[in-house]
Design a protein around this motif. Structure first.
Motif, PDB file in Angstrom:
ATOM      1  N   THR A 178      43.007  43.373  42.768  1.00 45.41           N
ATOM      2  CA  THR A 178      43.062  43.422  43.608  1.00 45.41           C
ATOM      3  C   THR A 178      42.233  43.852  44.537  1.00 45.41           C
ATOM      4  O   THR A 178      42.047  44.529  45.458  1.00 45.41           O
ATOM      5  CB  THR A 178      44.897  44.243  44.279  1.00 45.41           C
ATOM      6  OG1 THR A 178      44.709  45.190  44.004  1.00 45.41           O
ATOM      7  CG2 THR A 178      46.303  43.216  44.657  1.00 45.41           C
ATOM      8  N   ALA A 179      41.601  44.856  43.600  1.00 40.67           N
ATOM      9  CA  ALA A 179      40.394  45.936  44.379  1.00 40.67           C
ATOM     10  C   ALA A 179      38.456  44.696  44.240  1.00 40.67           C
ATOM     11  O   ALA A 179      38.311  44.913  45.173  1.00 40.67           O
ATOM     12  CB  ALA A 179      40.044  46.976  43.576  1.00 40.67           C
ATOM     13  N   ASP A 180      38.776  44.090  42.740  1.00 37.56           N
ATOM     14  CA  ASP A 180      37.788  43.088  43.158  1.00 37.56           C
ATOM     15  C   ASP A 180      38.511  41.494  42.290  1.00 37.56           C
ATOM     16  O   ASP A 180      38.850  41.953  41.214  1.00 37.56           O
ATOM     17  CB  ASP A 180      37.088  44.194  41.917  1.00 37.56           C
ATOM     18  CG  ASP A 180      35.481  43.238  42.409  1.00 37.56           C
ATOM     19  OD1 ASP A 180      35.406  41.949  42.224  1.00 37.56           O
ATOM     20  OD2 ASP A 180      34.581  43.750  42.211  1.00 37.56           O
ATOM     21  N   ALA A 181      38.229  40.887  42.703  1.00 38.69           N
ATOM     22  CA  ALA A 181      38.477  39.146  42.648  1.00 38.69           C
ATOM     23  C   ALA A 181      38.248  39.184  41.309  1.00 38.69           C
ATOM     24  O   ALA A 181      39.162  37.743  40.617  1.00 38.69           O
ATOM     25  CB  ALA A 181      38.377  38.014  43.772  1.00 38.69           C
ATOM     26  N   LYS A 182      37.272  39.065  40.430  1.00 42.30           N
ATOM     27  CA  LYS A 182      36.197  39.436  39.461  1.00 42.30           C
ATOM     28  C   LYS A 182      36.926  39.422  38.398  1.00 42.30           C
ATOM     29  O   LYS A 182      36.564  39.128  37.169  1.00 42.30           O
ATOM     30  CB  LYS A 182      35.021  39.684  40.053  1.00 42.30           C
ATOM     31  CG  LYS A 182      34.843  40.746  39.616  1.00 42.30           C
ATOM     32  CD  LYS A 182      33.623  41.293  39.453  1.00 42.30           C
ATOM     33  CE  LYS A 182      32.952  42.615  38.895  1.00 42.30           C
ATOM     34  NZ  LYS A 182      31.210  43.401  39.079  1.00 42.30           N
ATOM     35  N   TYR A 183      37.990  41.052  38.566  1.00 38.80           N
ATOM     36  CA  TYR A 183      38.325  41.185  37.733  1.00 38.80           C
ATOM     37  C   TYR A 183      39.979  40.151  37.287  1.00 38.80           C
ATOM     38  O   TYR A 183      40.969  41.347  36.932  1.00 38.80           O
ATOM     39  CB  TYR A 183      38.967  43.192  37.947  1.00 38.80           C
ATOM     40  CG  TYR A 183      37.544  43.789  37.372  1.00 38.80           C
ATOM     41  CD1 TYR A 183      36.659  43.836  36.730  1.00 38.80           C
ATOM     42  CD2 TYR A 183      37.586  44.051  38.896  1.00 38.80           C
ATOM     43  CE1 TYR A 183      35.653  44.384  36.489  1.00 38.80           C
ATOM     44  CE2 TYR A 183      36.308  44.936  39.180  1.00 38.80           C
ATOM     45  CZ  TYR A 183      35.088  45.294  38.402  1.00 38.80           C
ATOM     46  OH  TYR A 183      34.473  45.616  38.056  1.00 38.80           O
ATOM     47  N   GLY A 184      40.312  39.310  37.440  1.00 38.81           N
ATOM     48  CA  GLY A 184      41.004  38.402  37.341  1.00 38.81           C
ATOM     49  C   GLY A 184      41.797  37.814  35.802  1.00 38.81           C
ATOM     50  O   GLY A 184      43.119  37.550  35.743  1.00 38.81           O
ATOM     51  N   VAL A 185      40.821  38.161  35.033  1.00 40.10           N
ATOM     52  CA  VAL A 185      40.905  37.918  33.666  1.00 40.10           C
ATOM     53  C   VAL A 185      41.618  39.208  33.258  1.00 40.10           C
ATOM     54  O   VAL A 185      42.274  39.151  32.133  1.00 40.10           O
ATOM     55  CB  VAL A 185      38.730  37.771  33.058  1.00 40.10           C
ATOM     56  CG1 VAL A 185      39.177  37.307  31.445  1.00 40.10           C
ATOM     57  CG2 VAL A 185      38.176  36.635  33.789  1.00 40.10           C
ATOM     58  N   ASP A 186      40.911  40.224  33.187  1.00 36.38           N
ATOM     59  CA  ASP A 186      42.035  41.814  33.204  1.00 36.38           C
ATOM     60  C   ASP A 186      43.214  41.445  33.447  1.00 36.38           C
ATOM     61  O   ASP A 186      44.247  41.313  32.424  1.00 36.38           O
ATOM     62  CB  ASP A 186      41.607  42.545  33.061  1.00 36.38           C
ATOM     63  CG  ASP A 186      39.809  43.126  33.389  1.00 36.38           C
ATOM     64  OD1 ASP A 186      39.583  43.413  31.561  1.00 36.38           O
ATOM     65  OD2 ASP A 186      39.018  43.016  33.338  1.00 36.38           O
ATOM     66  N   PHE A 187      43.418  40.959  34.275  1.00 38.51           N
ATOM     67  CA  PHE A 187      44.897  40.252  34.452  1.00 38.51           C
ATOM     68  C   PHE A 187      45.898  39.609  33.943  1.00 38.51           C
ATOM     69  O   PHE A 187      46.527  39.827  33.568  1.00 38.51           O
ATOM     70  CB  PHE A 187      45.416  40.209  36.346  1.00 38.51           C
ATOM     71  CG  PHE A 187      46.630  40.057  36.642  1.00 38.51           C
ATOM     72  CD1 PHE A 187      47.763  41.172  36.941  1.00 38.51           C
ATOM     73  CD2 PHE A 187      47.179  38.933  37.325  1.00 38.51           C
ATOM     74  CE1 PHE A 187      48.800  40.789  36.836  1.00 38.51           C
ATOM     75  CE2 PHE A 187      47.985  39.215  38.218  1.00 38.51           C
ATOM     76  CZ  PHE A 187      49.181  39.764  37.727  1.00 38.51           C
TER      77      PHE A 187
END
Length: 338
Positions: A178-187
Motif C-alpha cells: 500500500t505504501a508503494d505499488a511496485k512492492y506487489g511482488v512481495d505481497f
C-alpha cells in the motif's frame, strides 16, 4: 771343645719370665692395691651416687619397622577396588534405566496395537460439523517419554510461532504494497510462503521430530536434521529481508524509514519476529541434537530402518511386483518370438 760338644737342640737354661725382679715387684703392688672389691658396699654406693636416668625418660614405644610402602600399596588397592565398585554401580544404574525405557516403549507399542482401531486423529482440532477431518494423532502425555516431552513441546511451540510470523509477514507486506505499488511482488510471495511453508514445516520437520522422540527412530532424527538445517537457512534469509523476495526483513524495513515511518515500524516488528525464529531454531536444533546423542541412535540404524520401511511398504511391494511381472512377460514374449 766344650762348646762343640754341647747339644744345640737343648734349651741352654730353663728360664721363667715371671721370675724377673721388675715383673715380680709390679705384680705385688697390684695385688696389694686390689684387695676385695664389693660393689654393694656403702663406700662404693657413695662413690657412685651420680644422677641416674629414669626408665620413663627413654622412649617407651617399641621399635617399629616402617611399612610406608606396604601401606601405600594397600591404599592403592583399596582405591582401585572402590573405583571398580563405583563403576559397577553406574553400569547397573544405566542398565536399569535402559530396561525401564525399553519397558515403556514396549508398553506404548502394545497400547497402540490394542487401541489402534479406537484412536482417532485429533489434530488439527476442528469442529465436528467441519467437512475436513483431523489428519494426525497427537498426544504428548501418551506418546512422548517424560525426558523428551519438554523439548518436543518446544518444537511444537516453535512451529506455532513460525506460522504466526508468516501470517504477520503477509500483513507487513500488504502495508509495504500500500505504501508503494511496485512492492506487489512481495505481497503476493508472502501469501505463497504462508500457504506453503505452514503445512510443509509441520509435515517435514515437526512431525519427524515428534515421531523420533515417540518411537526412538534414527531415520526420523536424520530426516529432521536434514530438513531443519534448510529451515534455519530460510529463517536467516527472511530475517535479512531481501527486496522482492516476499519477506519483511531488516533491509526492506529500513529502506522504508524515509518513505513511510509507520509501515517501516510494522515491518521492523516482523523482522524482529524473524530474528527470534532464527535464534530459537538454532537453540532447539542444538537441544534436539543433544537428546539425539543420548538415545543411542546412529546412521547405521537409520539405514536399517529405511531399508525395512521400504521393503515392507505395500506401495513399494506392489510397484516392485508389477515391474518384475512386466519384465518376465517381456522376456517370455521375446523368447517365443525367437
Amino acid at each position: 771343645m766344650s762348646g762343640l760338644d754341647s747339644n744345640p737342640f737343648v734349651d741352654p737354661v730353663d728360664t721363667n719370665p715371671f721370675q724377673d725382679p721388675s715383673i715380680a715387684q709390679a705384680t705385688s703392688r697390684a695385688s696389694e692395691n686390689a684387695g676385695e672389691f664389693n660393689p654393694f658396699s656403702a663406700t662404693e654406693m657413695e662413690t657412685h651416687t651420680g644422677k641416674t636416668i629414669p626408665i620413663s625418660a627413654a622412649s617407651s614405644q617399641p621399635a617399629i619397622l616402617q611399612t610406608s610402602v606396604e601401606q601405600s600399596a594397600q591404599a592403592n588397592a583399596a582405591a582401585g577396588q572402590a573405583n571398580l565398585l563405583k563403576q559397577q554401580e553406574e553400569l547397573e544404574k544405566k542398565a536399569a534405566e535402559l530396561d525401564r525405557k525399553e519397558q515403556e516403549l514396549q508398553k506404548r507399542s502394545a497400547g497402540r496395537a490394542l487401541n489402534s482401531g479406537a484412536k482417532e486423529n485429533n489434530w488439527p482440532p476442528l469442529p465436528s460439523f467441519s467437512p475436513v477431518k483431523p489428519c494426525f494423532y497427537q498426544d504428548f502425555e501418551e506418546d512422548i517419554p517424560e525426558e523428551y516431552r519438554g523439548i518436543c513441546k518446544r518444537m511444537y511451540y516453535l512451529w506455532m510461532f513460525h506460522s504466526a510470523t508468516l501470517f504477520l509477514n503477509v500483513l507487513a507486506c500488504l502495508a509495504y504494497f500500500t505504501a508503494d505499488a511496485k512492492y506487489g511482488v512481495d505481497f503476493g510471495l508472502s501469501i505463497v510462503w504462508f500457504i506453503l511453508f505452514t503445512p510443509v514445516a509441520f509435515v517435514c520437520w515437526y512431525r519427524p521430530v515428534y515421531k523420533a522422540f515417540r518411537s526412538d527412530s534414527s531415520f526420523s532424527f536424520f530426516f529432521f536434521f536434514f530438513v531443519f538445517f534448510f529451515q534455519v537457512a530460510v529463517y536467516i534469509i527472511q530475517t535479512v529481508g531481501i527486496p522482492n523476495w516476499g519477506n519483511s526483513g531488516w533491509i526492506s524495513s529500513i529502506s522504508m524509514i524515509g518513505t513511510n515511518l509507520a509501515v517501516a515500524v510494522v515491518m521492523m516488528v516482523v523482522a524482529g519476529f524473524f530474528t527470534v525464529n532464527s535464534v530459537l531454531a538454532v537453540i532447539l536444533l542444538k537441544m534436539v541434537h543433544a537428546k539425539y546423542r543420548n538415545t543411542g541412535a546412529s546412521f547405521t540404524k537409520a539405514q536399517q530402518e529405511f531399508s525395512h520401511g521400504v521393503l515392507t511398504n505395500p506401495t513399494v511391494q506392489t510397484a516392485a511386483t508389477g515391474a518384475a511381472t512386466a519384465a518376465a512377460q517381456g522376456a517370455f514374449g521375446r523368447g517365443q518370438g525367437n
